[in-house]
Write an enzyme that holds these catalytic residues in place. Structure first.
Site, PDB file in Angstrom:
ATOM      1  N   ASP A  70       0.823  -1.216   0.000  1.00 38.35           N
ATOM      2  CA  ASP A  70       0.000   0.000   0.000  1.00 38.35           C
ATOM      3  C   ASP A  70       0.854   1.263   0.000  1.00 38.35           C
ATOM      4  O   ASP A  70       2.086   1.202   0.152  1.00 38.35           O
ATOM      5  CB  ASP A  70      -0.966  -0.003   1.202  1.00 38.35           C
ATOM      6  CG  ASP A  70      -0.321  -0.478   2.497  1.00 38.35           C
ATOM      7  OD1 ASP A  70       0.921  -0.473   2.574  1.00 38.35           O
ATOM      8  OD2 ASP A  70      -1.060  -0.837   3.427  1.00 38.35           O
ATOM      9  N   ASP A 140      -7.302  -3.112  14.210  1.00 33.75           N
ATOM     10  CA  ASP A 140      -8.668  -3.494  13.835  1.00 33.75           C
ATOM     11  C   ASP A 140      -8.679  -4.654  12.839  1.00 33.75           C
ATOM     12  O   ASP A 140      -9.696  -4.946  12.220  1.00 33.75           O
ATOM     13  CB  ASP A 140      -9.421  -2.286  13.252  1.00 33.75           C
ATOM     14  CG  ASP A 140      -8.722  -1.716  12.028  1.00 33.75           C
ATOM     15  OD1 ASP A 140      -7.709  -2.309  11.576  1.00 33.75           O
ATOM     16  OD2 ASP A 140      -9.187  -0.683  11.499  1.00 33.75           O
ATOM     17  N   HIS A 142      -7.117  -4.857   9.978  1.00 36.47           N
ATOM     18  CA  HIS A 142      -6.992  -4.563   8.545  1.00 36.47           C
ATOM     19  C   HIS A 142      -5.699  -5.145   7.993  1.00 36.47           C
ATOM     20  O   HIS A 142      -4.659  -5.085   8.635  1.00 36.47           O
ATOM     21  CB  HIS A 142      -7.125  -3.067   8.238  1.00 36.47           C
ATOM     22  CG  HIS A 142      -6.022  -2.170   8.698  1.00 36.47           C
ATOM     23  ND1 HIS A 142      -6.237  -1.072   9.500  1.00 36.47           N
ATOM     24  CD2 HIS A 142      -4.686  -2.174   8.449  1.00 36.47           C
ATOM     25  CE1 HIS A 142      -5.099  -0.447   9.723  1.00 36.47           C
ATOM     26  NE2 HIS A 142      -4.138  -1.101   9.108  1.00 36.47           N
ATOM     27  N   GLU A 147      -9.673  -1.794   5.392  1.00 37.93           N
ATOM     28  CA  GLU A 147     -10.292  -1.523   6.678  1.00 37.93           C
ATOM     29  C   GLU A 147     -11.485  -2.451   6.903  1.00 37.93           C
ATOM     30  O   GLU A 147     -11.968  -3.091   5.953  1.00 37.93           O
ATOM     31  CB  GLU A 147     -10.764  -0.058   6.706  1.00 37.93           C
ATOM     32  CG  GLU A 147      -9.645   0.971   6.514  1.00 37.93           C
ATOM     33  CD  GLU A 147      -8.820   1.206   7.781  1.00 37.93           C
ATOM     34  OE1 GLU A 147      -8.665   0.273   8.589  1.00 37.93           O
ATOM     35  OE2 GLU A 147      -8.328   2.339   7.953  1.00 37.93           O
TER      36      GLU A 147
HETATM   37  C1  GLP Z   1      -0.638   0.424   8.428  1.00 36.60           C
HETATM   38  C2  GLP Z   1      -0.355  -0.302   7.127  1.00 36.60           C
HETATM   39  C3  GLP Z   1      -0.568  -1.790   7.285  1.00 36.60           C
HETATM   40  C4  GLP Z   1       0.162  -2.283   8.514  1.00 36.60           C
HETATM   41  C5  GLP Z   1      -0.417  -1.612   9.722  1.00 36.60           C
HETATM   42  C6  GLP Z   1       0.154  -2.106  11.034  1.00 36.60           C
HETATM   43  O1  GLP Z   1      -1.974   0.715   8.612  1.00 36.60           O
HETATM   44  N1  GLP Z   1      -1.147   0.151   6.053  1.00 36.60           N
HETATM   45  O2  GLP Z   1      -0.117  -2.438   6.108  1.00 36.60           O
HETATM   46  O3  GLP Z   1       0.039  -3.673   8.595  1.00 36.60           O
HETATM   47  O4  GLP Z   1      -0.150  -0.236   9.593  1.00 36.60           O
HETATM   48  O5  GLP Z   1       1.308  -1.407  11.375  1.00 36.60           O
HETATM   49  P1  GLP Z   1       2.224  -1.749  12.601  1.00 36.60           P
HETATM   50  O6  GLP Z   1       3.033  -2.925  12.169  1.00 36.60           O
HETATM   51  O7  GLP Z   1       3.058  -0.521  12.779  1.00 36.60           O
HETATM   52  O8  GLP Z   1       1.360  -2.031  13.756  1.00 36.60           O
END
Ligand code: GLP
Length: 263
Positions: A70, A140, A142, A147
């Site tokens: 993303d 959440d 995702h 989402e």
């Molecule tokens: C963002 C990214 C996700 C990632 C998530 C969790 O929202 N778009 O791809 O998995 O963060 O991030 P973290 O690993 O910092 O908890």
């Protein structure tokens, strides 16, 4: 679904890096290995371990094509919170043999997001599909920026970020949720699902509900990561801290079944 429980974050990262390296090193097909990659805090330790192996000559990226999950819409490459910047800063710039032309990241500055996303899907297909998609998840549940209530069949496209996600990610934007872009480009749940293998990292207490929903909850668009219950080759690598909401039975089952420490 395999759930590999490691004592702590560092061990989880080592396990995941060993797994990915073994897959790349054993790739025998007459085409490059295609690796899907995430951003976020969770994969940072895995990137560190993969770089170590690469520098030690144990793992080559010369025959690897990558596709990132993303990118924020509206952030240029040089913005220090763009995922393009994150990936180069934490990973690509440290590899000795990664070919820049093999790196694919959605362009957050595109003036035609629909085309950008359609082209991305087409390029994944032209490369033969993704062999292994490593992912992380949000609190959440995702996966990528899919989402809650995103279709489990979704493909790469524009996503509106929830207030919750903007609040969580505001830690990287001066703690100001309004400074977090409101939209992103993201591969779909279906895009991840089509990968031959999926490896999702879930660590820390704050992901405990998401881990339980992913592994033990009903398959539901409310927890988009739960779609992986239908995947034939999905692995969750997690740490102890993330296991707090698993039932005792599930926790024991996964420890028992992994006792042979197969890779
Ligand atoms: C963002 C990214 C996700 C990632 C998530 C969790 O929202 N778009 O791809 O998995 O963060 O991030 P973290 O690993 O910092 O908890």
């Amino acid at each position: 679904m395999r759930v590999v429980i490691q004592d702590n974050y560092d061990k989880m990262c080592k396990w995941a890096a060993d797994y990915i390296a073994a897959k790349i090193n054993s790739h025998k097909e007459d085409r490059p290995f295609v690796l899907g990659l995430p951003t976020g805090s969770s994969p940072i330790g895995v990137y560190r371990e993969l770089v170590k192996k690469n520098k030690a000559g144990e793992l080559s990226f010369a025959n690897v094509i990558t596709f990132n999950m993303d990118e924020y819409l509206g952030l240029p490459h040089e913005h220090d919170q763009s995922y393009w910047y994150f990936m180069h800063d934490n990973f690509f710039d440290h590899l000795v043999d990664m070919k820049p032309e093999n790196i694919n990241i959605l362009n957050g500055m595109t003036d035609d997001p629909e085309k950008e996303c359609a082209d991305y899907e087409a390029k994944i297909a032209a490369c033969g599909g993704i062999d292994l998609f490593m992912g992380g998840i949000g609190v959440d549940g995702h996966i990528a920026f899919n989402e809650p209530f995103t279709s489990l069949n979704s493909r790469t496209g524009v996503r509106d970020l929830t207030t919750d996600t903007r609040i969580v990610n505001s830690r990287f934007f001066g703690n100001d949720p309004e400074a977090v872009p409101a939209q992103a480009l993201s591969v779909g749940v279906g895009t991840v699902f089509d990968s031959r293998e999926v490896l999702v990292l879930i660590n820390g207490h704050n992901k405990a509900r998401a881990l339980a929903a992913t592994v033990e909850g009903a398959v539901s668009q409310k927890w988009t990561c739960s779609a992986l219950q239908h995947h034939n080759a999905a692995i969750i690598a997690c740490d102890e801290a993330a296991c707090d909401e698993l039932t005792v039975g599930a926790y024991k089952y996964f420890l028992d079944i992994e006792r042979g420490e197969r890779l």
